[in-house]
Design a protein around this motif. Structure first.
Motif, PDB file in Angstrom:
ATOM      1  N   SER A 102       4.228 -14.406   1.916  1.00 38.74           N
ATOM      2  CA  SER A 102       3.093 -13.598   2.357  1.00 38.74           C
ATOM      3  C   SER A 102       2.503 -12.823   1.188  1.00 38.74           C
ATOM      4  O   SER A 102       1.459 -12.192   1.329  1.00 38.74           O
ATOM      5  CB  SER A 102       3.518 -12.621   3.453  1.00 38.74           C
TER       6      SER A 102
ATOM      7  N   GLY B 110      -2.323 -12.536  -1.315  1.00 37.87           N
ATOM      8  CA  GLY B 110      -1.690 -12.131  -0.058  1.00 37.87           C
ATOM      9  C   GLY B 110      -1.926 -10.665   0.241  1.00 37.87           C
ATOM     10  O   GLY B 110      -3.036 -10.159   0.070  1.00 37.87           O
ATOM     11  N   SER B 111      -0.871  -9.981   0.667  1.00 42.28           N
ATOM     12  CA  SER B 111      -1.026  -8.626   1.188  1.00 42.28           C
ATOM     13  C   SER B 111      -1.510  -7.612   0.160  1.00 42.28           C
ATOM     14  O   SER B 111      -2.234  -6.687   0.508  1.00 42.28           O
ATOM     15  CB  SER B 111       0.271  -8.151   1.841  1.00 42.28           C
TER      16      SER B 111
ATOM     17  N   ARG C  37     -10.620 -16.135  -2.144  1.00 40.73           N
ATOM     18  CA  ARG C  37      -9.568 -16.519  -1.195  1.00 40.73           C
ATOM     19  C   ARG C  37      -8.862 -17.779  -1.674  1.00 40.73           C
ATOM     20  O   ARG C  37      -9.359 -18.502  -2.528  1.00 40.73           O
ATOM     21  CB  ARG C  37     -10.182 -16.772   0.171  1.00 40.73           C
TER      22      ARG C  37
ATOM     23  N   ILE D   8      -6.770 -15.638   3.196  1.00 37.98           N
ATOM     24  CA  ILE D   8      -5.812 -14.985   2.312  1.00 37.98           C
ATOM     25  C   ILE D   8      -6.556 -14.646   1.021  1.00 37.98           C
ATOM     26  O   ILE D   8      -7.103 -15.532   0.373  1.00 37.98           O
ATOM     27  CB  ILE D   8      -4.618 -15.912   1.997  1.00 37.98           C
TER      28      ILE D   8
ATOM     29  N   TYR E  91       2.378 -10.075   8.105  1.00 35.86           N
ATOM     30  CA  TYR E  91       1.313 -10.530   7.217  1.00 35.86           C
ATOM     31  C   TYR E  91       1.238 -12.057   7.293  1.00 35.86           C
ATOM     32  O   TYR E  91       2.256 -12.718   7.493  1.00 35.86           O
ATOM     33  CB  TYR E  91       1.609 -10.110   5.772  1.00 35.86           C
TER      34      TYR E  91
ATOM     35  N   PRO F 105      -3.464 -22.343   1.574  1.00 38.72           N
ATOM     36  CA  PRO F 105      -3.275 -21.810   2.925  1.00 38.72           C
ATOM     37  C   PRO F 105      -2.378 -22.690   3.772  1.00 38.72           C
ATOM     38  O   PRO F 105      -2.264 -23.893   3.532  1.00 38.72           O
ATOM     39  CB  PRO F 105      -4.700 -21.784   3.497  1.00 38.72           C
TER      40      PRO F 105
ATOM     41  N   PHE G 297       1.446 -18.119   3.449  1.00 38.45           N
ATOM     42  CA  PHE G 297       0.760 -19.206   2.763  1.00 38.45           C
ATOM     43  C   PHE G 297       1.784 -19.896   1.860  1.00 38.45           C
ATOM     44  O   PHE G 297       2.936 -19.479   1.777  1.00 38.45           O
ATOM     45  CB  PHE G 297      -0.448 -18.696   1.965  1.00 38.45           C
TER      46      PHE G 297
ATOM     47  N   GLU H 230      -5.130  -8.137  -0.019  1.00 43.57           N
ATOM     48  CA  GLU H 230      -5.689  -7.616   1.238  1.00 43.57           C
ATOM     49  C   GLU H 230      -5.880  -6.100   1.126  1.00 43.57           C
ATOM     50  O   GLU H 230      -6.869  -5.553   1.604  1.00 43.57           O
ATOM     51  CB  GLU H 230      -4.755  -7.962   2.398  1.00 43.57           C
TER      52      GLU H 230
END
Length: 168
Positions: free
Chosen positions: A62, A7-8, A150, A139, A42, A133, A45, A11
């Protein structure tokens, strides 16, 4: 690995460029984190994990972070999660929110060493989790700061040990 995330936080690893890391070192991540706070939300998932009794639970999140480290460097040195490399389980941080303000609230909690409860963040113990997802297929996942790819992703602790051979 010491820490993995989906997730974030992954990212963040994806967005932080090599040139920025060479120039700013670890601070490049904090600079990118500051940029990411201007996002409104964000992507969410699904995460499924299994507790010590074998019960599986699913949430929409997230961010999920799997942590085994007991100490962290720099700004995060005051974080105390009760995790350890010697324990055969992760401390999973589950961010059941897509709102940036909740991330900032949690970060302030751990960076200050106060570790107050943030209602949108759960901490559970697990040897295994899987992320899939919902709508957004992009993600990212990372382990120890290295991008893995991902979702979908599945992470677990193996019963066997691994022997590393290192040249002298």
């Amino acid at each position: 690995f010491v820490a993995a995330g989906v997730g974030s936080d992954a990212e963040l690893m994806y967005r932080t460029g090599v040139a920025a890391k060479e120039r700013w070192g670890r601070n490049a991540y904090f600079l990118e984190m500051a940029r990411m706070t201007f996002r409104r939300a964000y992507p969410m998932f699904q995460v499924e994990w299994e507790n010590d009794a074998g019960t599986r639970t699913t949430h929409e999140v997230s961010l999920v972070m799997a942590i085994r480290a007991s100490r962290f460097p720099g700004l995060l040195r005051l974080v105390k999660l009760g995790s350890s490399l010697e324990e055969p389980a992760y401390r999973l941080l589950l961010f059941r929110t897509d709102q940036v303000r909740h991330f900032l609230h949690y970060f302030a909690s751990v960076a200050s060493g106060m570790n107050w409860r943030v209602p949108q963040v759960d901490m559970v113990r697990s040897r295994w989790f899987r992320c899939t997802p919902l709508h957004e297929p992009k993600i990212h996942a990372q382990a120890d700061g290295e991008l893995l790819g991902r979702v979908p992703v599945e992470v677990g602790i193996a019963d066997e040990t691994v022997r590393l051979l290192m040249p002298e």
